[in-house]
Scaffold this active site. Structure first.
Site, PDB file in Angstrom:
ATOM      1  N   HIS A 138      -0.619  -2.151  -0.813  1.00 17.47           N
ATOM      2  CA  HIS A 138      -0.034  -0.873  -1.237  1.00 17.47           C
ATOM      3  C   HIS A 138      -0.685  -0.289  -2.500  1.00 17.47           C
ATOM      4  O   HIS A 138       0.011   0.167  -3.415  1.00 17.47           O
ATOM      5  CB  HIS A 138       1.470  -1.024  -1.441  1.00 17.47           C
ATOM      6  CG  HIS A 138       2.243  -1.276  -0.167  1.00 17.47           C
ATOM      7  ND1 HIS A 138       1.817  -0.834   1.061  1.00 17.47           N
ATOM      8  CD2 HIS A 138       3.424  -1.926   0.062  1.00 17.47           C
ATOM      9  CE1 HIS A 138       2.693  -1.192   1.996  1.00 17.47           C
ATOM     10  NE2 HIS A 138       3.679  -1.862   1.413  1.00 17.47           N
ATOM     11  N   HIS A 198       7.340   4.995   1.825  1.00 20.08           N
ATOM     12  CA  HIS A 198       7.920   3.671   2.032  1.00 20.08           C
ATOM     13  C   HIS A 198       9.443   3.704   1.966  1.00 20.08           C
ATOM     14  O   HIS A 198      10.064   2.835   1.337  1.00 20.08           O
ATOM     15  CB  HIS A 198       7.348   2.699   1.011  1.00 20.08           C
ATOM     16  CG  HIS A 198       7.313   1.277   1.463  1.00 20.08           C
ATOM     17  ND1 HIS A 198       8.459   0.560   1.733  1.00 20.08           N
ATOM     18  CD2 HIS A 198       6.274   0.444   1.708  1.00 20.08           C
ATOM     19  CE1 HIS A 198       8.108  -0.664   2.109  1.00 20.08           C
ATOM     20  NE2 HIS A 198       6.794  -0.760   2.107  1.00 20.08           N
ATOM     21  N   GLU A 217       6.619   2.956   8.482  1.00 21.97           N
ATOM     22  CA  GLU A 217       5.555   3.484   7.623  1.00 21.97           C
ATOM     23  C   GLU A 217       4.412   3.978   8.494  1.00 21.97           C
ATOM     24  O   GLU A 217       3.687   3.183   9.077  1.00 21.97           O
ATOM     25  CB  GLU A 217       5.055   2.377   6.687  1.00 21.97           C
ATOM     26  CG  GLU A 217       6.137   1.783   5.815  1.00 21.97           C
ATOM     27  CD  GLU A 217       5.839   0.327   5.455  1.00 21.97           C
ATOM     28  OE1 GLU A 217       4.775   0.047   4.883  1.00 21.97           O
ATOM     29  OE2 GLU A 217       6.678  -0.538   5.756  1.00 21.97           O
TER      30      GLU A 217
HETATM   31  C1  GAL Z   1       5.929  -3.532   3.570  1.00 19.93           C
HETATM   32  C2  GAL Z   1       5.040  -4.663   3.974  1.00 19.93           C
HETATM   33  C3  GAL Z   1       5.780  -5.958   3.730  1.00 19.93           C
HETATM   34  C4  GAL Z   1       6.242  -6.046   2.295  1.00 19.93           C
HETATM   35  C5  GAL Z   1       6.998  -4.783   1.928  1.00 19.93           C
HETATM   36  C6  GAL Z   1       7.366  -4.730   0.470  1.00 19.93           C
HETATM   37  O1  GAL Z   1       5.263  -2.322   3.754  1.00 19.93           O
HETATM   38  O2  GAL Z   1       4.681  -4.523   5.324  1.00 19.93           O
HETATM   39  O3  GAL Z   1       4.991  -7.057   4.055  1.00 19.93           O
HETATM   40  O4  GAL Z   1       5.122  -6.208   1.464  1.00 19.93           O
HETATM   41  O5  GAL Z   1       6.236  -3.640   2.205  1.00 19.93           O
HETATM   42  O6  GAL Z   1       8.207  -5.771   0.107  1.00 19.93           O
END
Ligand code: GAL
Length: 380
Positions: free
Chosen positions: A142, A216, A347
């Site tokens: 991210h 997100h 997402e």
């Molecule tokens: C999501 C990701 C997960 C985790 C989450 C944040 O987008 O796919 O693995 O990292 O964000 O806790």
């Protein structure tokens, strides 16, 4: 006479049924929100003393979205249930500290420069090797340690006839978190009177780079903090998904969902097969149609409230994340504790680790090109 009675009964049943289906906001809520509006207020300050502003968008049906400039983050989204009763359906916090803290699991934030994982934080572009910040085991997640969710965006209100628009801009500097090129980004949130929250992403660069932006938000259609999302019924418009290794990096295969717990082509509750998925759902789906046109990626409905969300996108993939890492350690809005599976994310994105996977759709952006993607959340 009997025929006439039946006919009248038919009309009555029809009217009752129609009013039962009417998901517009109740008269009381409507009076409080007569017009499409936007206002800007203070949301508090970051630990560094920076002012955080919150923008409230309301459409003519009373749907209300609240968005802050820190992380261009969707803080709350109030949507009517089958009786017109509003509830906030996204997880989040009442003040900036929740969002600025390092334990915030990206609630409602804009994610970039690259949403999802890049293996070992490395990629090669035009024969140049780049090393990114590593913040998830040995991988980059991210956007790194200080991704687009942890920076201040510049907010501006735009008013059109059809929608209330809110524009955020941010310039990500050459070398930020290891990425090449100054990237100038625009995210426009737009609330329409058709009960859609549209997010329009644009970006331009001065050096070849990689880009993958998303939002997100963690949804719970029964209301944020009101139990888990396991009973939500979900449909995903995808015949294939991208299987991952232990570090959640795609292997490169595009695998059929057929005869597996990954198959959501027909509506299924999230809990129906989650036990067969080690760790829960955290997978990228390969959407059936992709390209420049917007397609229906997914649909979720919640039986007790009757709320329905549809997600449309121009992106080729969508990550289904079933809130597996939520563990009750976070207290969110109105003092509600967020436990495991209390929210799900859809997402919209390019596939994880695309910079290292030549067989995945390209995420490269070059000078002179404009990155443009659209995601729409529609409520019924
Ligand atoms: C999501 C990701 C997960 C985790 C989450 C944040 O987008 O796919 O693995 O990292 O964000 O806790």
């Amino acid at each position: 006479m009997i025929t006439r009675k039946l006919w009248l009964y038919g009309i009555l049943v029809g009217v009752v049924a129609l009013s039962g289906c009417d998901k517009s906001v109740s008269e009381k809520d409507k009076k409080e929100n007569p017009d499409m509006t936007m206002k800007k207020e203070s949301f508090g300050q970051t630990p560094e003393g920076e002012e955080v502003s919150i923008f409230t968008l309301v459409n003519t049906n009373g749907i209300k979205a609240r968005i802050i400039d820190y992380g261009a983050t969707l803080v709350s989204l109030e949507v009517p249930d089958r009786d017109g009763k509003l509830a906030d359906i996204v997880l989040g916090f009442d003040s900036p500290d929740g969002y600025t803290g390092k334990d915030c699991p990206y609630f409602g934030a804009t994610i970039g420069r690259y949403a999802n994982r890049i293996a070992r934080g490395k990629f090669t572009l035009d024969e140049v090797d780049y090393k990114l910040a590593v913040n998830n085991g040995e991988n980059h997640l991210h956007g790194g340690v200080k991704g687009f969710d942890k920076v201040m965006w510049k907010g501006r209100q735009l008013q059109t006839d059809e929608a209330v628009d809110l524009e955020f801009t941010y310039i990500s500097k050459d070398g930020e978190e290891g990425y090449p090129g100054n990237l100038s980004c625009t995210v426009i949130y737009s609330l329409t009177n058709n009960n859609e929250l549209k997010i329009n992403y644009k970006a331009q660069t001065d050096k070849p780079t990689v880009v993958n932006l998303t939002n997100h938000s963690y949804f719970n259609l029964a209301g944020a903090g009101n139990g888990d999302i396991l009973g939500h019924e979900l449909t995903i418009n995808a015949d294939r998904f991208t299987p991952v290794d232990k570090g959640l990096i795609p292997t490169g295969e595009l695998r059929s969902v057929e005869n597996s717990p990954m198959d959501f082509r027909k509506p299924m509750t999230i809990d129906s097969r989650i036990d067969q998925v080690p760790g829960g759902y955290d997978h990228n789906y390969v959407l059936n149609t992709s390209g420049d046109t917007t397609v229906l990626a997914a649909r979720a409905s919640e039986p007790t409230s009757g709320r329905v969300i549809e997600v449309y996108t121009t992106e080729p993939g969508v990550q289904l994340y079933s809130g597996n890492f939520l563990d009750g350690s976070i207290t969110g809005k109105s003092g509600k504790v967020y436990k495991k599976h209390y929210g799900f994310c859809l997402e919209t994105q390019h596939f994880p680790d695309s910079p290292n996977k030549p067989n995945f759709p390209s995420v490269v952006l070059r000078p002179g090109e404009t990155y443009t993607t659209i995601t729409i959340y529609k409520f019924w």
